[in-house]
Design a protein around this motif. Structure first.
Motif, mmCIF file in Angstrom:
data_model
loop_
_atom_site.group_PDB
_atom_site.id
_atom_site.type_symbol
_atom_site.label_atom_id
_atom_site.label_comp_id
_atom_site.label_asym_id
_atom_site.label_seq_id
_atom_site.Cartn_x
_atom_site.Cartn_y
_atom_site.Cartn_z
ATOM 1 N N GLY A 28 0.809 -1.218 0.000
ATOM 2 C CA GLY A 28 0.000 0.000 0.000
ATOM 3 C C GLY A 28 0.837 1.260 0.000
ATOM 4 N N LEU A 29 1.776 1.330 0.917
ATOM 5 C CA LEU A 29 2.619 2.527 0.983
ATOM 6 C C LEU A 29 3.579 2.595 -0.196
ATOM 7 C CD1 LEU A 29 3.348 2.678 4.804
ATOM 8 C CD2 LEU A 29 1.760 4.073 3.477
ATOM 9 N N GLY A 30 4.002 1.440 -0.693
ATOM 10 C CA GLY A 30 4.859 1.435 -1.874
ATOM 11 C C GLY A 30 4.145 1.989 -3.098
ATOM 12 N N LEU A 35 3.126 6.291 -7.022
ATOM 13 C CA LEU A 35 2.152 7.112 -7.740
ATOM 14 C C LEU A 35 2.177 8.586 -7.338
ATOM 15 C CD1 LEU A 35 -0.884 4.666 -7.735
ATOM 16 C CD2 LEU A 35 0.645 5.184 -9.634
ATOM 17 N N TYR A 36 2.381 8.854 -6.042
ATOM 18 C CA TYR A 36 2.235 10.224 -5.567
ATOM 19 C C TYR A 36 3.493 10.822 -4.942
ATOM 20 C CZ TYR A 36 -2.674 9.145 -6.183
ATOM 21 O OH TYR A 36 -3.877 8.765 -6.711
ATOM 22 N N ALA A 41 3.481 9.118 0.774
ATOM 23 C CA ALA A 41 3.618 7.824 1.436
ATOM 24 C C ALA A 41 3.861 8.015 2.938
ATOM 25 C CB ALA A 41 4.740 7.022 0.812
ATOM 26 N N LEU A 42 4.621 9.034 3.284
ATOM 27 C CA LEU A 42 4.855 9.320 4.698
ATOM 28 C C LEU A 42 3.559 9.737 5.385
ATOM 29 C CD1 LEU A 42 7.000 9.526 6.911
ATOM 30 C CD2 LEU A 42 7.346 11.894 6.217
#
Length: 75
Positions: A28-30, A35-36, A41-42
């Motif tokens: 998910g965070l990857g 993408l963004y 992600a943080l």
């Protein structure tokens, strides 16, 4: 085939939970990072940790209540 099916069930449930959280955090965070960007992600990590805090506290409360009930009501 395991002999103690309750232990096997508990072990399987724990493995499924650990796998779910590993997928949630890594994949998910990857994907958010790809993408963004890393800043998003943080922020996603902070949101996951922030939402996990009340859920974890409720889970700990329920486990504590379960232990109290099992101690006072031996089978």
């Amino acid at each position: 085939m395991p002999q103690d099916l309750r232990k096997y069930t508990a072990q399987t449930k724990m493995r499924l939970l650990v796998g779910f959280f590993l997928l949630l955090f890594s994949l998910g965070l990857g994907l958010i990072a790809i993408l963004y960007g890393w800043r998003s992600a943080l922020l996603g990590l902070f949101c996951l940790l922030g939402s996990g805090l009340p859920i974890g506290l409720i889970a700990l409360l329920m486990l504590g209540l379960d232990r109290i009930v099992r101690k006072n009501n031996p089978q």
